[in-house]
Design a protein around this motif. Sequence first.
Motif, PDB file in Angstrom:
ATOM      1  N   UNK A 119       0.912  -1.191   0.118  1.00 53.94           N
ATOM      2  CA  UNK A 119       0.009  -0.069  -0.208  1.00 53.94           C
ATOM      3  C   UNK A 119       0.770   1.084   0.020  1.00 53.94           C
ATOM      4  N   UNK A 120       1.127   1.872  -1.045  1.00 47.73           N
ATOM      5  CA  UNK A 120       2.018   2.945  -1.377  1.00 47.73           C
ATOM      6  C   UNK A 120       1.431   4.276  -0.509  1.00 47.73           C
ATOM      7  N   UNK A 121       0.309   4.257  -0.089  1.00 46.76           N
ATOM      8  CA  UNK A 121      -0.183   5.356   0.578  1.00 46.76           C
ATOM      9  C   UNK A 121       0.279   5.122   2.000  1.00 46.76           C
ATOM     10  N   UNK A 122       0.383   4.063   2.327  1.00 46.75           N
ATOM     11  CA  UNK A 122       1.001   3.654   3.801  1.00 46.75           C
ATOM     12  C   UNK A 122       2.655   3.653   3.912  1.00 46.75           C
ATOM     13  N   UNK A 123       3.046   2.673   3.167  1.00 44.86           N
ATOM     14  CA  UNK A 123       4.413   2.089   3.152  1.00 44.86           C
ATOM     15  C   UNK A 123       4.918   2.365   1.613  1.00 44.86           C
ATOM     16  N   UNK A 124       6.228   3.163   1.783  1.00 43.51           N
ATOM     17  CA  UNK A 124       6.996   2.804   0.431  1.00 43.51           C
ATOM     18  C   UNK A 124       8.454   2.594   0.955  1.00 43.51           C
ATOM     19  N   UNK A 125       8.713   1.185   1.265  1.00 44.47           N
ATOM     20  CA  UNK A 125       9.751   0.824   2.048  1.00 44.47           C
ATOM     21  C   UNK A 125      10.412  -0.404   0.953  1.00 44.47           C
ATOM     22  N   UNK A 126      11.446  -0.233   0.297  1.00 46.17           N
ATOM     23  CA  UNK A 126      11.903  -1.138  -0.442  1.00 46.17           C
ATOM     24  C   UNK A 126      12.402  -2.574   0.108  1.00 46.17           C
ATOM     25  N   UNK A 127      12.401  -2.443   1.385  1.00 48.87           N
ATOM     26  CA  UNK A 127      12.480  -3.927   2.263  1.00 48.87           C
ATOM     27  C   UNK A 127      11.484  -4.670   1.845  1.00 48.87           C
ATOM     28  N   UNK A 128      10.251  -4.171   1.747  1.00 52.86           N
ATOM     29  CA  UNK A 128       8.892  -4.895   1.348  1.00 52.86           C
ATOM     30  C   UNK A 128       8.814  -5.352   0.015  1.00 52.86           C
ATOM     31  N   UNK A 129       9.729  -4.907  -1.015  1.00 54.43           N
ATOM     32  CA  UNK A 129       9.764  -5.141  -2.400  1.00 54.43           C
ATOM     33  C   UNK A 129      11.134  -6.068  -2.470  1.00 54.43           C
ATOM     34  N   UNK A 130      11.623  -6.345  -1.454  1.00 50.23           N
ATOM     35  CA  UNK A 130      12.923  -7.362  -1.578  1.00 50.23           C
ATOM     36  C   UNK A 130      13.822  -6.997  -2.650  1.00 50.23           C
ATOM     37  N   UNK A 131      14.150  -5.645  -2.254  1.00 51.35           N
ATOM     38  CA  UNK A 131      15.218  -5.326  -3.111  1.00 51.35           C
ATOM     39  C   UNK A 131      16.428  -5.392  -2.951  1.00 51.35           C
ATOM     40  N   UNK A 186       4.143 -13.386  -1.415  1.00 49.90           N
ATOM     41  CA  UNK A 186       2.718 -13.995  -1.198  1.00 49.90           C
ATOM     42  C   UNK A 186       1.779 -13.116  -0.464  1.00 49.90           C
ATOM     43  N   UNK A 187       0.798 -12.720  -1.060  1.00 49.27           N
ATOM     44  CA  UNK A 187      -0.565 -11.880  -0.851  1.00 49.27           C
ATOM     45  C   UNK A 187      -0.356 -10.609  -0.100  1.00 49.27           C
ATOM     46  N   UNK A 188       0.770  -9.881  -0.535  1.00 47.73           N
ATOM     47  CA  UNK A 188       0.869  -8.520  -0.195  1.00 47.73           C
ATOM     48  C   UNK A 188      -0.503  -7.861  -0.700  1.00 47.73           C
ATOM     49  N   UNK A 189      -0.660  -6.786   0.024  1.00 47.24           N
ATOM     50  CA  UNK A 189      -2.216  -5.978  -0.077  1.00 47.24           C
ATOM     51  C   UNK A 189      -1.887  -4.548  -0.518  1.00 47.24           C
ATOM     52  N   UNK A 190      -2.433  -4.279  -1.722  1.00 44.87           N
ATOM     53  CA  UNK A 190      -2.149  -2.797  -2.465  1.00 44.87           C
ATOM     54  C   UNK A 190      -3.079  -2.124  -1.658  1.00 44.87           C
ATOM     55  N   UNK A 191      -4.265  -2.630  -1.262  1.00 45.21           N
ATOM     56  CA  UNK A 191      -5.323  -2.179  -0.353  1.00 45.21           C
ATOM     57  C   UNK A 191      -6.179  -0.659  -1.173  1.00 45.21           C
ATOM     58  N   UNK A 192      -5.631   0.058  -1.801  1.00 44.83           N
ATOM     59  CA  UNK A 192      -6.056   1.411  -2.080  1.00 44.83           C
ATOM     60  C   UNK A 192      -5.699   1.330  -3.738  1.00 44.83           C
ATOM     61  N   UNK A 193      -6.538   2.298  -4.346  1.00 43.11           N
ATOM     62  CA  UNK A 193      -6.379   2.606  -5.883  1.00 43.11           C
ATOM     63  C   UNK A 193      -5.022   3.247  -6.054  1.00 43.11           C
TER      64      UNK A 193
END
Length: 366
Positions: free
Chosen positions: A122-134, A147-154
């Motif tokens: 959810x890029x309105x909540x988090x924008x951390x490269x850790x959670x994209x496994x960079x 596995x099952x990350x949530x985008x949650x919003x438009x």
Amino acid sequence: MKIGLITTHYAINYGAALQAYALYKELEKFGRSEIVNIVINTAVSGRKINYKIDSIHNILLSCFTLFNFKYRKQFYEKIRLFDRFIKTKCKLSSEIYTSYDDVRQRLPFYDYLVCGSDQIWNLNLLQNPIFFLRFEDIYPNTKYIAYAPSVAEKLTKEQYNILAENIKHFSAISVREKEGVDEVQKCTNKIVKNVLDPVFLLEAKDWELIMEPVEDIKVPYILLYTIAGNKEYTRVVNIIRKIYPYLVVCISTHAYNKFNADMCIYDTSPENFLWLIRNAEFVCTSSFHATAFSIIFEKQFIAIPDKRRSSRHESLLQQLGIENRLVFHSKDIKSIDHLGIDFISVRENLVRLRQESINFLKESLC
């Protein structure tokens, strides 16, 4: 095979902790799994009491919270209970990491790195490269799985570009909501699968093994749990109280008895949380995971989510054929059959969806 799970295990949030545990337990079946112990002091970790001074109402509330020593003591006790849960129920990496740069410098090799569930995309909540496994430039031979990350919003056009750049290196991608599949699919030529939240990977009997009772609770009771209860939530609660003349127990996130419950609990552990849902007569919640566990334990419930992030609820309840348990306005209560949910059909749908989700993991971890 060594599997590292990166997720929101550190957050003081029942859903975050329990989904982390569930996915860790499932990954254990495929190899030596552990949760990469990333400890980040973000505003969304829930480890600090927030004091707001942007209005007279919030100033008064903050003052009340500041001088409510009992609440503050229970707040920090809850943090201790969450940390105990994760440390005793999961295997954590021996190293503790405090930032993305720290992880990049010291992360050991894993055959597979899995980012797991909750609103980590959810890029309105988090924008951390850790959670994209960079970490693909450090470990190009590692396989990266979502596995099952949530985008949650438009997403905005700019956010689509950010997401597309951050998922190029994944070998397998799944998301938690059907709407999220469509959003993420626009950002990649890989097939994006729709899977269940990790808590559904375990069955009710598995959760019952770890739950712990709460003392001095009389049954039957209505359980209230809301992340951000608005006026409509209060109206719905009042209607439910008239339909079910039971005691009202509230897992409170406020320093005061906001819903005039018969019993407020402030220092509930994840194990207690499970027990409270399992033994409730009726659950009234805005929380996705309280909704999920109401389904797992086959409890009568109503879900009243935040409209901005309701896609999680909508997707799940539609898949299970019980979307009528979703309420956005108190007037919607009239259309609900209060006598109960037909859990026979729900159970059948859940068995099928659970197997499809497990199959995704099997195919990805090969």
